[in-house]
Design a protein around this motif. Sequence first.
Motif, PDB file in Angstrom:
ATOM      1  N   ILE A 121       0.845  -1.199   0.000  1.00  8.94           N
ATOM      2  CA  ILE A 121       0.000   0.000   0.000  1.00  8.94           C
ATOM      3  C   ILE A 121       0.877   1.243   0.000  1.00  8.94           C
ATOM      4  CG2 ILE A 121      -1.891  -1.118   1.254  1.00  8.94           C
ATOM      5  CD1 ILE A 121      -0.913   0.811   3.669  1.00  8.94           C
ATOM      6  N   THR A 122       0.267   2.349  -0.402  1.00  9.45           N
ATOM      7  CA  THR A 122       0.924   3.647  -0.280  1.00  9.45           C
ATOM      8  C   THR A 122       0.095   4.468   0.689  1.00  9.45           C
ATOM      9  OG1 THR A 122       1.645   3.463  -2.574  1.00  9.45           O
ATOM     10  CG2 THR A 122       1.786   5.648  -1.571  1.00  9.45           C
ATOM     11  N   THR A 123       0.763   5.005   1.721  1.00  5.93           N
ATOM     12  CA  THR A 123       0.024   5.745   2.748  1.00  5.93           C
ATOM     13  C   THR A 123      -0.192   7.197   2.318  1.00  5.93           C
ATOM     14  OG1 THR A 123       1.971   6.527   3.936  1.00  5.93           O
ATOM     15  CG2 THR A 123       1.152   4.330   4.508  1.00  5.93           C
ATOM     16  N   LYS A 124      -1.002   7.894   3.109  1.00  9.39           N
ATOM     17  CA  LYS A 124      -1.241   9.325   2.861  1.00  9.39           C
ATOM     18  C   LYS A 124       0.072  10.091   2.835  1.00  9.39           C
ATOM     19  CE  LYS A 124      -5.096   9.543   5.566  1.00  9.39           C
ATOM     20  NZ  LYS A 124      -5.682  10.150   6.772  1.00  9.39           N
ATOM     21  N   ALA A 125       1.005   9.656   3.686  1.00 21.51           N
ATOM     22  CA  ALA A 125       2.315  10.314   3.768  1.00 21.51           C
ATOM     23  C   ALA A 125       3.239   9.865   2.633  1.00 21.51           C
ATOM     24  CB  ALA A 125       2.944  10.032   5.120  1.00 21.51           C
ATOM     25  N   LYS A 126       2.688   9.110   1.664  1.00 19.23           N
ATOM     26  CA  LYS A 126       3.410   8.619   0.486  1.00 19.23           C
ATOM     27  C   LYS A 126       4.426   7.525   0.809  1.00 19.23           C
ATOM     28  CE  LYS A 126       1.769  11.335  -2.933  1.00 19.23           C
ATOM     29  NZ  LYS A 126       1.035  12.354  -2.282  1.00 19.23           N
ATOM     30  N   ASP A 127       4.315   6.959   2.018  1.00 22.23           N
ATOM     31  CA  ASP A 127       5.189   5.833   2.349  1.00 22.23           C
ATOM     32  C   ASP A 127       4.612   4.570   1.728  1.00 22.23           C
ATOM     33  OD1 ASP A 127       6.908   7.284   4.101  1.00 22.23           O
ATOM     34  OD2 ASP A 127       5.357   7.195   5.650  1.00 22.23           O
ATOM     35  N   LYS A 128       5.497   3.749   1.173  1.00 28.99           N
ATOM     36  CA  LYS A 128       5.055   2.442   0.688  1.00 28.99           C
ATOM     37  C   LYS A 128       5.312   1.421   1.789  1.00 28.99           C
ATOM     38  CE  LYS A 128       5.159   2.439  -4.319  1.00 28.99           C
ATOM     39  NZ  LYS A 128       5.262   3.850  -4.709  1.00 28.99           N
ATOM     40  N   ILE A 129       4.354   0.544   2.023  1.00 27.44           N
ATOM     41  CA  ILE A 129       4.514  -0.512   3.017  1.00 27.44           C
ATOM     42  C   ILE A 129       4.007  -1.822   2.416  1.00 27.44           C
ATOM     43  CG2 ILE A 129       3.985  -1.289   5.367  1.00 27.44           C
ATOM     44  CD1 ILE A 129       3.172   1.586   6.054  1.00 27.44           C
ATOM     45  N   THR A 130       4.807  -2.879   2.569  1.00 25.82           N
ATOM     46  CA  THR A 130       4.384  -4.199   2.111  1.00 25.82           C
ATOM     47  C   THR A 130       3.877  -4.991   3.311  1.00 25.82           C
ATOM     48  OG1 THR A 130       5.990  -4.199   0.315  1.00 25.82           O
ATOM     49  CG2 THR A 130       5.168  -6.353   1.025  1.00 25.82           C
ATOM     50  N   PHE A 131       2.703  -5.573   3.175  1.00 26.87           N
ATOM     51  CA  PHE A 131       2.125  -6.374   4.259  1.00 26.87           C
ATOM     52  C   PHE A 131       2.002  -7.834   3.861  1.00 26.87           C
ATOM     53  CE2 PHE A 131       0.436  -2.146   5.277  1.00 26.87           C
ATOM     54  CZ  PHE A 131       0.763  -2.087   6.632  1.00 26.87           C
ATOM     55  N   LEU A 132       2.339  -8.701   4.803  1.00 31.06           N
ATOM     56  CA  LEU A 132       2.112 -10.127   4.612  1.00 31.06           C
ATOM     57  C   LEU A 132       1.066 -10.570   5.621  1.00 31.06           C
ATOM     58  CD1 LEU A 132       5.769 -11.542   4.398  1.00 31.06           C
ATOM     59  CD2 LEU A 132       4.361 -10.649   2.550  1.00 31.06           C
TER      60      LEU A 132
END
Length: 370
Positions: A121-132
Amino acid sequence: PEAITVQELANRMAEKGADLVKALFNMGMMVTVNQTIDQDTAELLVEEFGHNITRVSASDVDINTSEDSDPEETLRPRPPVVTIMGHVDHGKTSLLDALRGTDVVKGEAGGITQHIGAYQITTKAKDKITFLDTPGHAAFSEMRARGANVTDIVILVVAADDGIMPQTIEAINHTKAAGVPMIVAINKCDKPEANPQKVRERLLEHDIMVEAMSGEVQDVELSAKTGAGIDKLLEAIALQAELLELKARPDRDAEATVIEAQLDKGRGPVATVLVTRGTLKRGDNFVVGTQSGRVRALVDHKGQQLKEAGPSMPVEVLGLSGVPSAGDSFTVVENEQRAREVAEYRQEMATEKRTALAPTNFDTMFSSLS
Ligand code: GTP
Ligand code: MG
């Protein structure tokens, strides 16, 4: 890239030079002990020999394609890979849902997660995070242990109305064993019977001291149902990721780890892989476990076709010769022939191992029974 003679490599591996020559021959390369081989070939060779040893003695969880590291100046920041763990029904899938803003709970058989899913996902703060996502059942704890090895951060979900349960403790142990930092997500805080303070206190018994108890482990009260606290959790992940300074080299042949794989009716063998370094591209030839292939398509979790996937990106790969196993390493090689040869060689080695482990004759079989 560096080159090394076969004899030098053999010395470093404490193997016979002739055995390496034989292995290379089986991989389709005719060389003598005094000839040099390139780094990629050396890496594959090391892996072949490492593979055999670990297969007999332990699980192949810790096998990495290569131990070498990329030069510092080639490294670029990469998104964190976050695994959600916790006891059955404590809200792992609901939390992922809330994080993605979509609902996958409804789509699951009986509401129980069957596979490890992977999403970015890409957060509001433009951070990308991968979730498992990980299965909640004890029978799948092996898969969960494997999941932790590609994981940078673990989110431990604890339902505030249920508290610390057996699989919560299991998850804590897996996280400790993997040496991965943890964020505690105290879920279901919307429920009247929720007792987040009790969760924090009980965690102390397992050597987890959260920030609210003056410790160092971040804890966030939230509700996956109402969405309260989700923003705080994203902030906590961003903060933890920043501390970790996660980096990988994007401009090289890709290496990845298989998260899950299955035979799809229409599409054939499909593997969800997580790129650990390099950039995976359509058309790349690869070896994965004892299978090989050529990337026919890359598909993200929204079903969109991608041309390429960089570090920390989870993607579905189409174009495999067969179904690999979760935890298998995925390596791009220079051509199709090489990919097939390495895979065939691995298959032979696997068969040899099985034969060697089986009783060789009736005498040994019966003597072991008496
Ligand atoms: P498994 O995959 O089976 O281990 O479960 P899980 O941990 O993924 O839990 P899941 O997300 O399926 O949630 C279990 C149940 O708890 C579902 O009925 C959810 O609707 C409910 N639930 C999850 N989060 C919350 C929450 O924050 N508040 C409330 N009230 N219910 C929740
Ligand atoms: Mg679930």
